[in-house]
Write a protein that holds these residues in place. Structure first.
Motif, PDB file in Angstrom:
ATOM      1  N   THR A 236       0.782  -1.400   0.210  1.00 41.65           N
ATOM      2  CA  THR A 236      -0.118  -0.139   0.111  1.00 41.65           C
ATOM      3  C   THR A 236       0.786   1.091  -0.111  1.00 41.65           C
ATOM      4  N   MET A 237       1.851   1.566   0.909  1.00 40.18           N
ATOM      5  CA  MET A 237       2.568   2.756   1.150  1.00 40.18           C
ATOM      6  C   MET A 237       3.958   2.429  -1.013  1.00 40.18           C
TER       7      MET A 237
ATOM      8  N   ARG B 105       1.485   4.325  -2.824  1.00 35.27           N
ATOM      9  CA  ARG B 105       1.078   5.466  -2.265  1.00 35.27           C
ATOM     10  C   ARG B 105       1.534   6.248  -2.956  1.00 35.27           C
TER      11      ARG B 105
ATOM     12  N   GLN C 227       9.855   0.347   3.808  1.00 32.67           N
ATOM     13  CA  GLN C 227       8.798   1.009   3.607  1.00 32.67           C
ATOM     14  C   GLN C 227       8.713   1.715   2.022  1.00 32.67           C
TER      15      GLN C 227
ATOM     16  N   MET D  89       6.013  10.952   0.839  1.00 26.33           N
ATOM     17  CA  MET D  89       5.147  10.486   2.247  1.00 26.33           C
ATOM     18  C   MET D  89       5.289  11.316   3.335  1.00 26.33           C
TER      19      MET D  89
ATOM     20  N   LEU E 225       1.681  11.656   5.770  1.00 25.82           N
ATOM     21  CA  LEU E 225       1.784  10.737   6.994  1.00 25.82           C
ATOM     22  C   LEU E 225       1.266  10.969   7.747  1.00 25.82           C
ATOM     23  N   SER E 226       0.438  10.266   8.564  1.00 27.88           N
ATOM     24  CA  SER E 226      -1.223  10.415   9.610  1.00 27.88           C
ATOM     25  C   SER E 226      -0.635   9.692  10.480  1.00 27.88           C
TER      26      SER E 226
ATOM     27  N   LYS F 220      -3.001   7.576  12.218  1.00 30.71           N
ATOM     28  CA  LYS F 220      -3.688   6.136  11.691  1.00 30.71           C
ATOM     29  C   LYS F 220      -2.086   5.080  10.982  1.00 30.71           C
ATOM     30  N   ASP F 221      -1.273   5.746   9.725  1.00 33.70           N
ATOM     31  CA  ASP F 221      -0.176   5.213   9.011  1.00 33.70           C
ATOM     32  C   ASP F 221       0.786   4.855   9.813  1.00 33.70           C
TER      33      ASP F 221
ATOM     34  N   LYS G 272      -0.283   1.628  11.497  1.00 35.79           N
ATOM     35  CA  LYS G 272      -0.705   0.480  10.806  1.00 35.79           C
ATOM     36  C   LYS G 272       0.217   0.004   9.872  1.00 35.79           C
ATOM     37  N   HIS G 273       1.106   1.044   8.924  1.00 37.35           N
ATOM     38  CA  HIS G 273       2.332   0.683   8.258  1.00 37.35           C
ATOM     39  C   HIS G 273       3.444   0.723   8.328  1.00 37.35           C
TER      40      HIS G 273
END
Length: 532
Positions: free
Chosen positions: A258-259, A262, A310, A316, A320-321, A323-324, A327-328
């Motif tokens: 996913t990263m 993005r 990643q 990026m 970034l948040s 949640k990111d 999770k990642h």
């Protein structure tokens, strides 16, 4: 004294437990990455072995076919008479008709020779006629193998078909495969050529890129050579790359991460309209600088491996948040999240310019000024300068840097003492720390507020929102505290209400009108309590 010793011992135990938990998380992350890397290498080794076995088999088949064709040809007698020729034919073929196995029929096609005119054929056979009717001198050969040896410099049938297809405006499958081979993947031999193509991409819009530009940009600029093979097969121009959606990136390029998707999406959007980019310098920050330099300056070196895996670059970082991060990037500690986001806010304030940040840090390396840009190492040096050397080791790799000191409103003297591991009983040491921090941080925060009010810039949108001690718990301690869900809290509230009403019914203190403390009795209880 015994109380102080016990508290000191308690702080030492907590510090060791916290360090052990961090090491466990780091080791687990590194182990997972190494296992994935080993699995990838094993798959590549298996593919290489299969290709090597296939290549040996093809080589053995070609050798056996060549020997089966050449051996009987030496025993044939030379030509005595030439076969009849037609004056109108412009291209003639000579095919060897030696008895071979059926499996060798395709290999025998390689030994076909083509002659472009009647004169070439008549020169070989010795009995052809020229266009003016004169006979030419007959010439014979000892064997057919000599005829084939003379045709080595002539064009093959495959090349002749390619030229014919090119004249007719169509491309054969052979020409398509040869053109795809020209777009080579990244290796040591073509590194300089691909580097020049990647530099050329900076001056050309993506819509005008060719397949070679797209591949070089993906491998070098985006640091994604692992997706180069599928890119060479499917992406033939920059226009195709501009039109890719996220699902098409996964199918056409094989990007399941996913990263990574993005990162590629952000770069494509910036290439589509560069004028909309707020921080153009963010494109110059690659994932290597972030994973091996910037993340260490923040005091978060434990996350270097996951940031490198990643491929987190400057674009990026800007999006970034929290949640990111959870999770990642496996960043679950709230203070570490806050530290990283404040570091990103500092990059925004300098426009994602590495040179500006490095210059400001060099200016305050020997002077206690501009604490906003201080790294974790510079904060440790400041702690040593104020004669607190015995506590400075606790600050290493803790996530405390200059942006946290200045931009985080909840980071005060108590938070700094907790980060250093100073027990509450050391009141004089805490008083000394309070004096030094006021001298250092208050002017910086005042200057920052004045600059923000003058430029109408809002303060940092990221704040810890709670005490440092609470956020500085180890990951094991956070796991034991489960967050209550909305469903569970609603169920508990209704259960308490019904339990209270049942107790009132059993005790007989409930009013007859069904009103208890301003709350009406449920209809079910009214029906049950109605006398029959």
């Amino acid at each position: 004294m015994e109380k102080e010793d016990s508290e000191q011992e308690k702080w030492e135990i907590l510090k060791r437990a916290r360090a052990a938990a961090e090491r466990a998380v780091t080791l687990k992350t590194q182990l997972d990455l190494k296992e994935k890397y080993i699995q990838k290498l094993q798959n590549e080794l298996a593919e290489a072995k299969d290709q090597l076995a296939l290549g040996r088999k093809l080589k053995e088949d070609s050798q056996t076919s060549s020997t089966s064709i050449r051996s009987p040809s030496d025993e044939l007698p030379p030509y005595k008479e030439s076969p009849p020729q037609s004056a109108k034919s412009s291209t003639q073929f000579i095919v060897t008709s030696t008895p071979t196995k059926p499996s060798d029929s395709m290999e025998n096609m390689v030994h076909l020779s083509v002659f472009q005119s009647n004169e070439d054929l008549s020169e070989v056979t010795g009995a052809g006629h020229s266009p003016d009717g004169k006979k030419k001198r007959r010439k014979s050969f000892g064997s057919i193998s000599k005829v084939f040896s003379r045709g080595k410099n002539r064009r093959s049938i495959i090349e002749d078909h390619k030229t014919e297809d090119g004249d007719s405006g169509q491309t054969s499958p052979t020409s398509k495969s040869s053109s795809s081979l020209n777009i080579a993947l990244l290796c040591q031999e073509n590194y300089q050529d691909k580097l020049q193509l990647a530099e050329t991409c900076r001056t050309i819009h993506m819509s005008k890129w060719k397949a070679s530009h797209v591949l070089s940009w993906l491998e070098l600029t985006m640091s994604m050579p692992m997706y180069g093979r599928m890119c060479a097969e499917n992406i033939k121009s920059g226009k195709v790359l501009l039109g890719l959606s996220d699902s098409e990136m996964e199918s056409a390029l094989g990007i399941n991460n996913t990263m990574h998707r993005r990162k590629l999406r952000l770069a494509i959007d910036e290439q589509r309209d560069p004028n909309l980019c707020k921080y153009p310098k963010a494109a110059d920050i690659d994932h290597t600088w972030i994973a091996h330099r910037w993340i260490h300056d923040l005091g978060l070196s434990n996350y270097s491996a996951i940031f490198e895996a990643q491929l987190i670059d400057g674009r990026m970082l800007n999006v970034l948040s929290k949640k990111d991060l959870e999770k990642h990037l496996n960043m679950h500690r709230k203070f570490h999240q806050c530290s990283l986001l404040h570091g990103i806010e500092l990059l925004r304030r300098v426009g994602f310019d590495k040179e500006v940040l490095s210059e400001r840090r060099s200016q305050c390396e020997t002077n206690d000024c501009d604490p906003l840009v201080w790294s974790n190492q510079r904060v440790v040096k400041w702690v040593q300068d104020i004669d607190l050397q015995e506590y400075c080791d606790n600050l290493k790799s803790s996530g405390v840097h200059g942006a946290v000191l200045v931009l985080e409103p909840s980071f005060n003297v108590e938070a700094m003492a907790a980060a250093l591991g100073i027990p509450p009983s050391k009141s004089y040491i805490r008083r000394h720390l309070t004096t030094e921090m006021e001298v250092l941080i208050k002017p910086a925060r005042s200057a920052l507020e004045a600059a923000s009010s003058g430029s109408k810039r809002k303060g940092p949108a990221v704040s810890l929102g709670r005490s440092f001690e609470r956020s500085y718990l180890s990951p094991g301690e956070d796991e034991h505290k489960k967050k209550p869900t909305f469903r569970g809290s609603l169920g508990r509230a209704l259960g308490r209400k019904m339990k209270h009403e049942l107790s009132l019914d059993l005790s007989g203190d409930r009013p007859r009108d069904g009103i208890v403390s301003g709350t009406r009795r449920p209809r079910s209880f009214e029906i049950d309590s109605t006398p029959v």
